[in-house]
Motif scaffolding. Structure first.
Motif, PDB file in Angstrom:
ATOM      1  N   UNK A 221      18.421  -8.530   8.824  1.00  0.00           N
ATOM      2  CA  UNK A 221      17.585  -8.475   9.531  1.00  0.00           C
ATOM      3  C   UNK A 221      16.548  -9.586   9.437  1.00  0.00           C
ATOM      4  N   UNK A 222      16.203  -9.980   8.424  1.00  0.00           N
ATOM      5  CA  UNK A 222      15.492 -11.193   7.942  1.00  0.00           C
ATOM      6  C   UNK A 222      14.160 -10.878   8.146  1.00  0.00           C
ATOM      7  N   UNK A 223      13.468  -9.656   7.758  1.00  0.00           N
ATOM      8  CA  UNK A 223      12.181  -9.216   7.692  1.00  0.00           C
ATOM      9  C   UNK A 223      11.455 -10.049   6.524  1.00  0.00           C
ATOM     10  N   UNK A 224      12.248 -10.250   5.262  1.00  0.00           N
ATOM     11  CA  UNK A 224      11.769 -11.115   4.245  1.00  0.00           C
ATOM     12  C   UNK A 224      11.272 -12.051   4.831  1.00  0.00           C
ATOM     13  N   UNK A 225      11.996 -12.978   5.254  1.00  0.00           N
ATOM     14  CA  UNK A 225      11.630 -14.240   5.798  1.00  0.00           C
ATOM     15  C   UNK A 225      10.528 -14.227   7.064  1.00  0.00           C
ATOM     16  N   UNK A 226      10.445 -13.061   7.808  1.00  0.00           N
ATOM     17  CA  UNK A 226       9.346 -13.026   8.662  1.00  0.00           C
ATOM     18  C   UNK A 226       8.049 -12.657   7.906  1.00  0.00           C
ATOM     19  N   UNK A 227       8.173 -11.999   7.023  1.00  0.00           N
ATOM     20  CA  UNK A 227       6.888 -11.656   5.872  1.00  0.00           C
ATOM     21  C   UNK A 227       6.505 -13.081   5.443  1.00  0.00           C
ATOM     22  N   UNK A 228       7.344 -13.723   4.839  1.00  0.00           N
ATOM     23  CA  UNK A 228       7.204 -15.085   4.249  1.00  0.00           C
ATOM     24  C   UNK A 228       6.385 -16.043   5.198  1.00  0.00           C
TER      25      UNK A 228
ATOM     26  N   UNK B 134       3.839  -5.247  14.618  1.00  0.00           N
ATOM     27  CA  UNK B 134       4.245  -3.981  14.399  1.00  0.00           C
ATOM     28  C   UNK B 134       5.941  -3.732  14.118  1.00  0.00           C
ATOM     29  N   UNK B 135       6.053  -3.012  13.189  1.00  0.00           N
ATOM     30  CA  UNK B 135       7.639  -3.008  12.688  1.00  0.00           C
ATOM     31  C   UNK B 135       7.994  -1.849  12.940  1.00  0.00           C
ATOM     32  N   UNK B 136       9.170  -1.475  13.744  1.00  0.00           N
ATOM     33  CA  UNK B 136       9.635  -0.197  14.199  1.00  0.00           C
ATOM     34  C   UNK B 136      10.969  -0.278  13.558  1.00  0.00           C
TER      35      UNK B 136
ATOM     36  N   UNK C  32       7.147  -2.197   3.013  1.00  0.00           N
ATOM     37  CA  UNK C  32       5.752  -1.366   2.697  1.00  0.00           C
ATOM     38  C   UNK C  32       5.214  -1.918   1.500  1.00  0.00           C
ATOM     39  N   UNK C  33       5.888  -2.097   0.491  1.00  0.00           N
ATOM     40  CA  UNK C  33       5.217  -2.443  -0.764  1.00  0.00           C
ATOM     41  C   UNK C  33       4.839  -4.042  -0.703  1.00  0.00           C
ATOM     42  N   UNK C  34       5.504  -4.735   0.215  1.00  0.00           N
ATOM     43  CA  UNK C  34       5.210  -6.275   0.492  1.00  0.00           C
ATOM     44  C   UNK C  34       3.920  -6.107   1.139  1.00  0.00           C
TER      45      UNK C  34
ATOM     46  N   UNK D 121      -1.071  -6.911   4.723  1.00  0.00           N
ATOM     47  CA  UNK D 121      -1.533  -5.537   4.909  1.00  0.00           C
ATOM     48  C   UNK D 121      -2.861  -5.479   6.193  1.00  0.00           C
ATOM     49  N   UNK D 122      -3.546  -6.535   6.322  1.00  0.00           N
ATOM     50  CA  UNK D 122      -4.156  -6.575   7.457  1.00  0.00           C
ATOM     51  C   UNK D 122      -3.554  -6.928   8.592  1.00  0.00           C
ATOM     52  N   UNK D 123      -2.471  -7.436   8.887  1.00  0.00           N
ATOM     53  CA  UNK D 123      -1.927  -7.600  10.027  1.00  0.00           C
ATOM     54  C   UNK D 123      -0.506  -6.874  10.538  1.00  0.00           C
ATOM     55  N   UNK D 124       0.039  -6.268   9.445  1.00  0.00           N
ATOM     56  CA  UNK D 124       1.220  -5.805   9.539  1.00  0.00           C
ATOM     57  C   UNK D 124       1.400  -4.267   9.487  1.00  0.00           C
ATOM     58  N   UNK D 125       1.851  -3.623  10.411  1.00  0.00           N
ATOM     59  CA  UNK D 125       2.227  -1.979  10.449  1.00  0.00           C
ATOM     60  C   UNK D 125       3.638  -1.803  10.426  1.00  0.00           C
ATOM     61  N   UNK D 126       4.164  -1.196   9.212  1.00  0.00           N
ATOM     62  CA  UNK D 126       5.461  -0.674   9.241  1.00  0.00           C
ATOM     63  C   UNK D 126       5.484   0.892   9.623  1.00  0.00           C
ATOM     64  N   UNK D 127       5.993   1.061  10.985  1.00  0.00           N
ATOM     65  CA  UNK D 127       5.710   2.343  11.378  1.00  0.00           C
ATOM     66  C   UNK D 127       6.999   3.095  11.132  1.00  0.00           C
TER      67      UNK D 127
END
Length: 215
Positions: free
Chosen positions: A46-53, A67-69, A79-81, A89-95
């Motif tokens: 799903x490429x979430x690591x690429x997105x976080x990078x 907002x990650x659902x 979440x650890x990242x 941590x300021x901009x991403x919320x893993x729901x």
């Protein structure tokens, strides 16, 4: 993923109900913060690591929220990242996983939908976002490249991992900087969704069968 009717128009395997197509513009954030939504199974492809990078390269002072659902084996890693990086941590919320009705609230809140998958079919969530008037950022391949263009979303490309991450970051920044363009492409996406309803799908297949019977 899709096939074509006699007029070479794409017919996707998924669709939305015509009654689900609506404008959620009045429910968006009024404080100038661009809200990005990501939804799906939390797995590597799903490429979430690429997105976080990519998000780590967006200046921390920028006003936006992601907002990650969804649930899956990658959720705790993501979440650890977020915990380990102040920008994330300021901009991403893993729901995590949420009920369907709450998902409707997430669509209503979102300005832009991001599908960072490195391998994907059309994806129901892409059509759902489109039907709510939400433009989409996605890779310029697979189903997303069939559904979206420069008038309905942002397609990013590249030849290396570095190029993909950088181009994804640029698309995200463009959305944040140009809210009017987000609105324009969202309106176009909502209009285009009318071509991908179960009702339209039924009409197209009906015409194919009728044309075949005439031969």
């Amino acid at each position: 993923m899709e096939n074509y009717n006699m007029c070479n128009e794409p017919i996707t395997e998924v669709a939305v109900d015509i009654n689900d197509i609506k404008d959620t513009g009045n429910e968006k954030d009024k404080n100038g913060k661009c809200v990005f939504l990501v939804a799906g199974r939390m797995i590597y492809r799903k490429g979430l690591d690429f997105l976080f990078d990519a998000l780590m390269r967006v200046p921390q002072k920028t006003k936006y929220q992601v907002r990650v659902v969804g649930d899956g084996p990658e959720l705790e890693h993501l979440r650890r990242r977020c915990e380990e990086n102040s920008n994330l941590s300021e901009h991403v919320c893993c729901i995590g996983a949420i009920p369907y009705m709450q998902m409707e609230e997430e669509y209503a809140r979102a300005n832009v939908f991001i599908m960072p998958s490195i391998r994907e079919t059309t994806g129901t969530v892409l059509l759902e976002a489109m039907s709510k008037g939400i433009p989409v950022i996605t890779i310029n391949k697979f189903g997303g490249a069939i559904l979206f263009d420069e008038n309905t979303g942002w397609l990013y490309d590249g030849y290396t991992k570095e190029e993909y991450i950088e181009n994804l970051k640029k698309a995200i920044l463009e959305c944040i900087i140009n809210p009017d363009e987000v609105i324009r492409r969202g309106m176009n996406a909502r209009k285009k969704a009318e071509n991908y309803t179960w009702q339209k799908k039924n009409e197209k297949y009906q015409k194919i069968y009728e044309d075949l019977l005439k031969k």
